[in-house]
Write an enzyme that holds these catalytic residues in place. Structure first.
Site, mmCIF file in Angstrom:
data_model
loop_
_atom_site.group_PDB
_atom_site.id
_atom_site.type_symbol
_atom_site.label_atom_id
_atom_site.label_comp_id
_atom_site.label_asym_id
_atom_site.label_seq_id
_atom_site.Cartn_x
_atom_site.Cartn_y
_atom_site.Cartn_z
ATOM 1 N N ARG A 1 -15.208 -9.552 13.924
ATOM 2 C CA ARG A 1 -15.286 -9.961 15.333
ATOM 3 C C ARG A 1 -15.510 -8.718 16.173
ATOM 4 O O ARG A 1 -15.566 -7.597 15.664
ATOM 5 C CB ARG A 1 -13.984 -10.629 15.772
ATOM 6 C CG ARG A 1 -12.765 -9.766 15.485
ATOM 7 C CD ARG A 1 -11.496 -10.313 16.077
ATOM 8 N NE ARG A 1 -10.294 -9.662 15.585
ATOM 9 C CZ ARG A 1 -9.828 -8.485 15.995
ATOM 10 N NH1 ARG A 1 -10.513 -7.790 16.892
ATOM 11 N NH2 ARG A 1 -8.708 -7.988 15.507
ATOM 12 N N GLU B 1 0.834 -1.191 0.000
ATOM 13 C CA GLU B 1 0.000 0.000 0.000
ATOM 14 C C GLU B 1 0.871 1.243 0.000
ATOM 15 O O GLU B 1 1.978 1.240 0.549
ATOM 16 C CB GLU B 1 -0.909 0.037 1.236
ATOM 17 C CG GLU B 1 -2.024 -0.982 1.217
ATOM 18 C CD GLU B 1 -2.897 -0.881 2.450
ATOM 19 O OE1 GLU B 1 -2.533 -0.113 3.385
ATOM 20 O OE2 GLU B 1 -3.936 -1.552 2.507
ATOM 21 N N GLU C 1 -12.178 -0.856 9.038
ATOM 22 C CA GLU C 1 -11.046 0.007 9.357
ATOM 23 C C GLU C 1 -10.641 0.827 8.138
ATOM 24 O O GLU C 1 -10.530 0.300 7.024
ATOM 25 C CB GLU C 1 -9.864 -0.820 9.858
ATOM 26 C CG GLU C 1 -10.180 -1.601 11.131
ATOM 27 C CD GLU C 1 -8.950 -2.076 11.865
ATOM 28 O OE1 GLU C 1 -7.841 -1.980 11.282
ATOM 29 O OE2 GLU C 1 -9.087 -2.517 13.013
#
Length: 622
Positions: A297, A200, A275
């Site tokens: 989760r 990234e 996120e």
């Protein structure tokens, strides 16, 4: 509704789940390894089942043992908590195939979001903005090197199956890429069984913004607003807060809507977190916030969302897993005030944040906020698992009020003999840049020197130690004829600390610290830091590193040895890598010299302070 719930986890999250289950009238079953036989989560549950040896790979990560424990106790549901098997789609499917309720998303949703490269591709198709980079299937060093150059340095290497900062490295220059890639792959393979990576673009002034989402089996998906998790060390979150400072209504609507689209794209059920990484060089803007990954989760930092929404996310998990619709619609959810959470770890900031293990002989939390913990005084911090002691959470009507309350909680923590990062957290919370919400993911690294408390006690701490040591004497008027509290003290005490010995007079009312003392020592707790003083000039008992002995700083596994017997090395050169408590720790040469007495090889298990090798100065290479 679920009748009996097995928690396939340990520590504070197991205790957290047990608390809500009990309030809902649900019986609970704990599982435990050898190391956790007397742990708080075991003592708190209605039943407990032993599932194996201390290493997680032989206990908490063995799905068959956990399912067998559920069957043995008559549990009808399994809650995985976070970490361990919580995002393992095969385990989720095995639970379902065993006729049990899985408290989490569908296995297909976990698989869709489990690999970062596939998840990014899916998000593009769902109209969710993603970070520029490379997530292709060609994993050759040549292709990855070429793609890194095309993206432009600095770049971020990330394990596709990663999480918690494992298998992640920032690379600033082409010359560093190959070594960083090798380290990433090794760590990813050890942590996740998968050494594939993606690349990234490194974002300027990055802020870590995440959105709590929740879905049910009836097609409903809502968000519970955002959290800011920008304060990190080695990609591990340290302080989290909700809502994100500086988030305007339009940007919040855009990022939360994108998170809901992401969840709907995988037919999501249960609690999840989307996120994002934000380029905050010009503040938070919707067009500069990019999808990073989804955690399928419950998150460690979920309490701050609970504090601002008034929602019990574990209760929602249990209700949704039981087939109920979401308890609230989107228009029934709102933000109330501000909440901040600090992660209290058993580690020593003065020694490079090395984990600290052992018995918690003394542990005290002051009232003033929410404490999520899996230990009590007398329990032990094990070398086998994450070294978290507690999560400290404070709420306020404003961010300033929440921060003030959390600072008071953190600075009043008292722990001994295990070391903690409480002093480091205190300094972070009171740093002017944090108070003014000048945040990005480099916050801690850029200010690290000013955030680490001094290893040696300052003068006011010495004086507090003297006061504590002499207080009993002063209080006893016998033998002190003519002594008056308003007169100049005539008594003194000799104390030793950190290689220094001082003789100090009694001076009462030193503010800002608390203390504990016995016949041998005095402990002073000063804004989260703990300082030990020995009565009399007994010395410190500390070993010198001047002889070049390379000691294991903690129990762990040697995962790489970079030198051979007789090899010449230079100061700072890496000698070997030790893995402990899920982290890699490089051991380096203290000065120029030659390696002698090399006693370990890759794969060896070592105990704390074991001599691994010695660097002999001034010798010639053999």
């Amino acid at each position: 509704m679920i009748r009996k719930l097995l928690i396939a986890n340990r520590g504070e999250i197991a205790c957290r789940i047990i608390r809500t289950a009990r309030a809902m009238g649900i019986a609970t079953v704990a599982v435990y390894s050898d190391a956790d036989a007397k742990a708080l989560h075991v003592r708190s549950a209605d039943e407990a089942v032993h599932i194996g040896p201390s290493p997680a790979a032989e206990s908490y990560l063995v799905g068959a043992k956990i399912i067998a424990a559920a069957k043995q106790t008559g549990a009808d549901a399994v809650h995985p908590g976070y970490g361990f098997l919580s995002e393992n789609a095969d385990f989720a499917q095995a639970v379902i195939d065993a006729g049990l309720i899985w408290v989490g998303p569908r296995p297909a949703s976990i698989r869709a979001m489990g690999l970062k490269d596939a998840a990014k591709q899916l998000m593009r198709s769902a109209g969710v903005p993603v970070t520029p980079g490379y997530d292709g299937s060609d994993q050759s060093v040549e292709r990855l090197t070429k793609e890194a150059e095309a993206i432009g340095y600095p770049v971020l290497i990330k394990a596709v199956a990663g999480g918690g900062g494992k298998g992640m490295r920032k690379v600033d220059a082409p010359a560093d890429f190959a070594a960083a890639l090798e380290s990433c792959r090794r760590e990813a393979k050890a942590s996740f069984g998968n050494d594939e990576v993606l690349l990234e673009k490194w974002i300027t002034s990055p802020r870590h913004i995440e959105v709590q989402v929740f879905g049910d089996a009836h097609g409903n998906v809502v968000h519970l607003f955002e959290r800011d998790c920008s304060l990190q060390r080695r990609h591990q979150k340290v302080i989290e807060e909700a809502p994100a400072p500086g988030m305007d209504a339009a940007t919040r609507e855009a990022i939360c809507a994108a998170a809901v689209r992401a969840a709907k794209a995988v037919d999501y059920e249960g609690a999840g977190t989307i996120e994002f990484i934000a380029d905050a060089s010009e503040g938070l803007r919707a067009d500069r916030i990019f999808f990073m990954e989804m955690n399928t989760r419950l998150q460690v930092e979920h309490p701050v969302t609970e504090e601002i929404t008034g929602v019990d996310l574990v209760e929602w998990q249990l209700r949704v897993a039981s087939g109920e619709p979401l308890p609230k619609r989107q228009d029934e959810l709102s933000i109330n005030g501000h909440a901040i959470e600090a992660r209290l770890y058993a580690e020593d900031p003065a020694k490079g944040f090395l984990p600290s293990t052992g018995r918690l002989d003394y542990l005290l939390f002051q009232d003033g906020g929410r404490v999520e913990t899996g230990v009590e005084e007398g329990d032990a911090i094990s070398p086998f698992y994450d070294p978290m002691i507690a999560k400290l959470v404070a709420w306020g009507k404003t961010r300033e009020e929440a921060n003030d309350r959390l600072f008071q909680m953190v600075s009043s923590v008292e722990i001994w003999p295990v070391r903690s990062n409480a002093g480091f957290l205190s300094r972070t919370l009171e740093h002017p840049d944090f108070e003014n919400a000048i945040l990005d993911t480099g916050f801690i690294a850029e200010r690290l020197h000013s955030l680490i408390p001094p290893e040696a006690a300052e003068d006011h701490v010495w004086q507090r130690a003297a006061e504590a040591a002499l207080l009993d004497v002063v209080s006893d008027n016998e033998g002190l004829a003519g002594f008056r509290l308003n007169s100049t003290p005539k008594i003194s005490v000799t104390l030793s600390h950190n290689g220094e010995t001082r003789t100090l007079p009694f001076e009462p009312a030193v503010a800002g610290s608390t203390s504990y003392h016995d016949d041998q020592r005095v402990l002073v707790f000063d804004y989260g830091s703990t300082y030990e003083f020995e009565r009399g000039a007994r010395g410190t008992g500390q070993a010198s590193a001047a002889d070049g002995a390379i000691l294991a700083p903690m129990p762990g596994k040697v995962i790489a040895v970079d030198v051979v017997e007789g090899q010449a090395v230079t100061a700072g050169q890496r000698l070997m890598v030790l893995e402990a408590m899920k982290m890699e720790h490089a051991l380096t040469a203290p000065f120029d010299g030659v390696v002698e007495g090399l006693s370990v090889s890759a794969g060896a298990q070592v105990q704390v302070e074991a001599v691994l090798c010695t660097v002999v100065p001034g010798a010639s290479e053999k």
